[in-house]
Scaffold this motif. Structure first.
Motif, PDB file in Angstrom:
ATOM      1  N   VAL A   1       0.846  -1.197   0.000  1.00  0.00           N
ATOM      2  CA  VAL A   1       0.000   0.000   0.000  1.00  0.00           C
ATOM      3  C   VAL A   1       0.890   1.259   0.000  1.00  0.00           C
ATOM      4  CG1 VAL A   1      -0.242   0.227   2.539  1.00  0.00           C
ATOM      5  CG2 VAL A   1      -2.125   0.929   1.029  1.00  0.00           C
TER       6      VAL A   1
ATOM      7  N   GLY B   1      -5.238  -9.977   2.181  1.00  0.00           N
ATOM      8  CA  GLY B   1      -4.053  -9.768   1.348  1.00  0.00           C
ATOM      9  C   GLY B   1      -2.906  -9.199   2.158  1.00  0.00           C
TER      10      GLY B   1
ATOM     11  N   SER C   1       1.213  -3.294   5.036  1.00  0.00           N
ATOM     12  CA  SER C   1      -0.055  -2.774   5.576  1.00  0.00           C
ATOM     13  C   SER C   1      -0.353  -3.385   6.940  1.00  0.00           C
ATOM     14  CB  SER C   1      -1.212  -3.024   4.604  1.00  0.00           C
ATOM     15  OG  SER C   1      -1.338  -4.391   4.300  1.00  0.00           O
TER      16      SER C   1
ATOM     17  N   GLU D   1      -4.095 -14.550   3.718  1.00  0.00           N
ATOM     18  CA  GLU D   1      -3.111 -14.529   2.629  1.00  0.00           C
ATOM     19  C   GLU D   1      -3.114 -15.876   1.913  1.00  0.00           C
ATOM     20  OE1 GLU D   1      -1.068 -12.369   0.916  1.00  0.00           O
ATOM     21  OE2 GLU D   1      -0.600 -14.208  -0.179  1.00  0.00           O
TER      22      GLU D   1
ATOM     23  N   ASP E   1      -7.116 -19.477   0.316  1.00  0.00           N
ATOM     24  CA  ASP E   1      -7.992 -18.586  -0.433  1.00  0.00           C
ATOM     25  C   ASP E   1      -8.868 -17.790   0.543  1.00  0.00           C
ATOM     26  OD1 ASP E   1      -9.682 -17.359  -2.203  1.00  0.00           O
ATOM     27  OD2 ASP E   1     -10.490 -19.223  -3.050  1.00  0.00           O
ATOM     28  N   ALA E   2      -8.861 -16.482   0.397  1.00  0.00           N
ATOM     29  CA  ALA E   2      -9.598 -15.627   1.339  1.00  0.00           C
ATOM     30  C   ALA E   2     -11.087 -15.976   1.378  1.00  0.00           C
ATOM     31  CB  ALA E   2      -9.403 -14.160   0.959  1.00  0.00           C
TER      32      ALA E   2
ATOM     33  N   ASP F   1      -7.445  -5.849   0.170  1.00  0.00           N
ATOM     34  CA  ASP F   1      -6.309  -5.527  -0.706  1.00  0.00           C
ATOM     35  C   ASP F   1      -5.773  -6.791  -1.383  1.00  0.00           C
ATOM     36  OD1 ASP F   1      -4.400  -3.929  -1.923  1.00  0.00           O
ATOM     37  OD2 ASP F   1      -3.032  -3.964  -0.218  1.00  0.00           O
TER      38      ASP F   1
HETATM   39  N1  SAH Z   1      -1.917  -5.466   1.759  1.00  0.00           N
HETATM   40  C1  SAH Z   1      -0.534  -5.665   1.320  1.00  0.00           C
HETATM   41  C2  SAH Z   1      -0.460  -5.871  -0.180  1.00  0.00           C
HETATM   42  C3  SAH Z   1      -1.292  -7.015  -0.668  1.00  0.00           C
HETATM   43  S1  SAH Z   1      -0.901  -7.457  -2.340  1.00  0.00           S
HETATM   44  C4  SAH Z   1       0.254  -4.438   1.726  1.00  0.00           C
HETATM   45  O1  SAH Z   1      -0.207  -3.332   1.394  1.00  0.00           O
HETATM   46  O2  SAH Z   1       1.300  -4.573   2.343  1.00  0.00           O
HETATM   47  C5  SAH Z   1      -2.164  -8.641  -2.601  1.00  0.00           C
HETATM   48  C6  SAH Z   1      -1.984  -9.931  -1.797  1.00  0.00           C
HETATM   49  O3  SAH Z   1      -3.184 -10.673  -1.936  1.00  0.00           O
HETATM   50  C7  SAH Z   1      -0.854 -10.819  -2.299  1.00  0.00           C
HETATM   51  O4  SAH Z   1      -0.019 -11.133  -1.224  1.00  0.00           O
HETATM   52  C8  SAH Z   1      -1.569 -12.056  -2.817  1.00  0.00           C
HETATM   53  O5  SAH Z   1      -0.855 -13.266  -2.624  1.00  0.00           O
HETATM   54  C9  SAH Z   1      -2.848 -12.043  -1.998  1.00  0.00           C
HETATM   55  N2  SAH Z   1      -3.962 -12.766  -2.625  1.00  0.00           N
HETATM   56  C10 SAH Z   1      -4.262 -12.856  -3.942  1.00  0.00           C
HETATM   57  N3  SAH Z   1      -5.346 -13.609  -4.123  1.00  0.00           N
HETATM   58  C11 SAH Z   1      -5.754 -14.017  -2.889  1.00  0.00           C
HETATM   59  C12 SAH Z   1      -6.803 -14.849  -2.422  1.00  0.00           C
HETATM   60  N4  SAH Z   1      -7.687 -15.401  -3.254  1.00  0.00           N
HETATM   61  N5  SAH Z   1      -6.908 -15.038  -1.086  1.00  0.00           N
HETATM   62  C13 SAH Z   1      -6.029 -14.469  -0.229  1.00  0.00           C
HETATM   63  N6  SAH Z   1      -5.013 -13.696  -0.623  1.00  0.00           N
HETATM   64  C14 SAH Z   1      -4.871 -13.477  -1.941  1.00  0.00           C
END
Ligand code: SAH
Ligand code: MG
Length: 210
Positions: free
Chosen positions: A36, A60, A66, A84, A112-113, A133
């Protein structure tokens, strides 16, 4: 033409060694450079502090940038659940939380989220603050899930609402773009929410769950 506005304001702030360490670990691990934006990281800390949120859900984690910003705003007994997809990312995020002495706040749930959110729903978990995110195609579903997990008055923040300009480019009609447009309309129009969109950096949405 001098520096751009985002850069001008970023330059006013001192070096943040903990967040710099996260960026460095992300580069070393060959992970994408998509933490972010610094001003939004500061906004997350500020919002958590001023709303006195105690339970936070992040979707994420990446390298924990973040996560650090969110945890910094929490009280001693606060909790951050971070969803994550990738184990190796969650491991790096956790090691950065350890380095910042914030690991006691965080509970990483790898996978998976959508599945993790279902589980949280079954656990009857409730949160005061959300940061969406992760994969952009699922933003509308994530928003719906967050509303379902929200305490009254909870705040939902979501990053990358502009998709580096694709959101407002009529020629772009891919699945992420369509999903983020739908998400943005929900923030603006859903009667359960009071929303606002911030256009700096790559766009951030904020909403309060009524
Ligand atoms: N929030 C973080 C950036 C996140 S980038 C920061 O600002 O520091 C997006 C993240 O989402 C990545 O790490 C990716 O692996 C994760 N992601 C992607 N698809 C996802 C899913 N279906 N479920 C959980 N996480 C996922
Ligand atoms: Mg982002």
């Amino acid at each position: 033409m001098g520096v751009q506005p985002d850069q001008y304001f970023d330059d006013l702030y001192g070096n943040d060694s903990e967040l710099e360490r996260v960026k460095e670990s992300i580069r070393e691990a060959g992970m994408p450079d998509i933490s972010v934006a610094p001003g939004y990281g500061r906004l997350l800390t500020l919002l958590i502090t001023l709303t006195q949120a105690r339970s936070v859900l992040e979707i994420g984690a990446l390298g924990g940038y973040s996560g650090i910003c969110l945890a910094r705003g929490l009280p001693q007994d606060g909790k951050l659940v971070s969803l994550e997809l990738r184990q190796e990312y969650a491991d790096i995020a956790r090691s950065n939380m350890v380095a910042s002495k914030l690991e006691s706040y965080v509970d990483y749930r790898v996978g998976d989220a959508s599945v993790s959110l279902e589980k949280l729903m079954k656990e009857a978990a409730r949160f005061d603050f959300f940061f969406i995110d992760a994969d952009k195609e699922n933003y509308p579903q994530y928003l719906e899930a967050c509303i379902g997990l929200a305490n009254k008055g909870a705040i939902i923040a979501a990053d990358n609402t502009l998709l580096r300009g694709r959101t407002i480019d009529d020629n772009k009609q891919g699945p992420s773009v369509l999903a983020v447009r739908q998400f943005n309309r929900m923030i603006a129009q859903d009667p359960r929410l009071m929303g606002v969109h911030l256009p700096a950096y790559d766009g951030l949405a904020l909403a309060r769950v009524k």
